[in-house]
Motif scaffolding. Structure first.
Motif, PDB file in Angstrom:
ATOM      1  N   LYS A 137      34.094 -22.048  46.654  1.00 53.96           N
ATOM      2  CA  LYS A 137      34.365 -22.087  45.220  1.00 53.96           C
ATOM      3  C   LYS A 137      35.497 -23.054  44.895  1.00 53.96           C
ATOM      4  O   LYS A 137      35.633 -23.480  43.748  1.00 53.96           O
ATOM      5  N   LYS A 156      36.094 -37.497  43.905  1.00 56.58           N
ATOM      6  CA  LYS A 156      35.303 -36.767  42.915  1.00 56.58           C
ATOM      7  C   LYS A 156      34.107 -37.584  42.442  1.00 56.58           C
ATOM      8  O   LYS A 156      33.049 -37.019  42.110  1.00 56.58           O
ATOM      9  N   ASP A 160      29.504 -34.788  45.464  1.00 52.28           N
ATOM     10  CA  ASP A 160      28.959 -33.860  44.481  1.00 52.28           C
ATOM     11  C   ASP A 160      29.573 -32.474  44.733  1.00 52.28           C
ATOM     12  O   ASP A 160      29.226 -31.801  45.695  1.00 52.28           O
ATOM     13  N   PHE A 161      30.475 -32.067  43.848  1.00 53.43           N
ATOM     14  CA  PHE A 161      31.137 -30.772  43.993  1.00 53.43           C
ATOM     15  C   PHE A 161      30.542 -29.721  43.054  1.00 53.43           C
ATOM     16  O   PHE A 161      31.241 -28.808  42.627  1.00 53.43           O
ATOM     17  N   THR A 162      29.264 -29.829  42.763  1.00 51.44           N
ATOM     18  CA  THR A 162      28.615 -28.835  41.911  1.00 51.44           C
ATOM     19  C   THR A 162      28.830 -27.440  42.493  1.00 51.44           C
ATOM     20  O   THR A 162      28.544 -27.194  43.661  1.00 51.44           O
ATOM     21  N   GLY A 163      29.343 -26.541  41.666  1.00 54.76           N
ATOM     22  CA  GLY A 163      29.601 -25.176  42.113  1.00 54.76           C
ATOM     23  C   GLY A 163      30.940 -24.985  42.787  1.00 54.76           C
ATOM     24  O   GLY A 163      31.277 -23.868  43.189  1.00 54.76           O
ATOM     25  N   THR A 164      31.706 -26.070  42.930  1.00 55.79           N
ATOM     26  CA  THR A 164      33.005 -26.012  43.583  1.00 55.79           C
ATOM     27  C   THR A 164      34.050 -26.648  42.679  1.00 55.79           C
ATOM     28  O   THR A 164      33.854 -27.762  42.194  1.00 55.79           O
ATOM     29  N   GLU A 165      35.154 -25.948  42.439  1.00 57.32           N
ATOM     30  CA  GLU A 165      36.263 -26.530  41.696  1.00 57.32           C
ATOM     31  C   GLU A 165      37.116 -27.352  42.653  1.00 57.32           C
ATOM     32  O   GLU A 165      37.501 -26.877  43.715  1.00 57.32           O
TER      33      GLU A 165
END
Length: 286
Positions: A137, A156, A160-165
């Motif tokens: 997360k 960034k 691809d940090f989809t779903g991860t802050e």
């Protein structure tokens, strides 16, 4: 505590230290060159770490140590790996920059999508300054010594940090020149942190996103002498291992009481260069 682990360090890159030595004084606070490297002992310690990983079901792939590349054993610094993509580092210290080309070829041979950060002119030292929580997360990029603050935007853009802050953390102590010398996220949600390594905002951010109850503040002994943040957490079924060089009795007991199995494997020869176990492995399975 609820088992949060969704990924573990189960596929690693390592570099056999055939060329390892300490010949560059002052690249970090530990490179004092007070005593020479025992290269035979260093090789034995490296082999011991590799064997320990394999004994708990970790797959280890080895990249060749190029002649004269004395720091290539610290392959965590060579790339930032996430989601099948390898973002190749632009090393802060010029002697390490020759490591990039063989690293690019190694990842291409394994069908990773390779992105070279060097044309951007920013310092970025791979997974030496990158960390993530086991539930994925949250991920972090450290800056202040080896990686530039502006490299956060590059990472960034590429990953691809989809779903991860994705957060940036400011390192302020020369004793903790990489993020992996300052904090370690464990496989049940705990985070080991050396607070003096961070500015106030960054330390508060670590507590906020992980929950203050999950933060374990470690001593200077465990950070500087034992290099505990440079340990590796491995989760396998109901086992939660922490593979490290050394632990104080107090921290060892605290972690075992929380359900972690501590696997100690000597690695002190590499501390002469300011590195330990985590510096010497790159998680290529995330």
């Amino acid at each position: 505590m609820t088992n949060l682990a969704v990924r573990s360090w189960k596929r690693l890159m390592m570099c056999q230290p055939t060329s390892f030595d300490v010949i560059h004084q002052g690249h970090n606070a530990y490179m004092t060159m007070d005593s020479p490297v025992d290269r035979a002992l260093a090789m034995k310690q490296w082999e011991g770490v590799k064997s320990t990983f394999e004994s708990i079901g970790v797959e280890v792939e080895v990249i060749k140590n190029m002649p004269g590349q004395v720091d290539q054993v610290f392959c965590a610094n060579c790339a930032l790996v996430w989601g099948g993509k390898a973002l190749i580092s632009n090393m802060f210290n010029p002697p390490r920059r020759a490591e990039s080309e063989p690293t690019i070829e190694w990842f291409k041979e394994r069908n990773f999508e390779v992105y070279d950060s060097r044309p951007h002119g920013l310092n970025l030292e791979g997974c030496g300054d990158f960390a993530y929580n086991y539930n994925r997360k949250h991920a972090y990029l450290g800056y202040g010594f080896r990686s530039d603050k502006e490299s956060y935007d590059l990472v960034k853009d590429v990953i691809d940090f989809t779903g991860t802050e994705f957060h940036s953390l400011h390192l302020v102590s020369e004793l903790c020149y990489h993020l992996d010398t300052a904090m370690l996220s464990l496989s049940q949600g705990h985070v080991l942190v050396f607070p003096p390594a961070f500015d106030t905002h960054s330390f508060n951010l670590i507590k906020e996103v992980n929950g203050a109850d999950n933060i374990i503040e470690i001593s200077e002994e465990d950070c500087v002498d034992n290099f505990v943040p440079n340990a590796i957490p491995v989760h396998d079924g109901d086992k939660h291992y922490v593979v490290g060089m050394a632990f104080s009795p107090e921290l060892h007991k605290k972690l075992t009481d929380l359900g972690y199995e501590i696997l100690i494997t000597p690695y002190q020869e590499f501390r002469k260069s300011g590195g330990s176990i985590r510096c010497s492995v790159l998680d290529i399975g995330i």
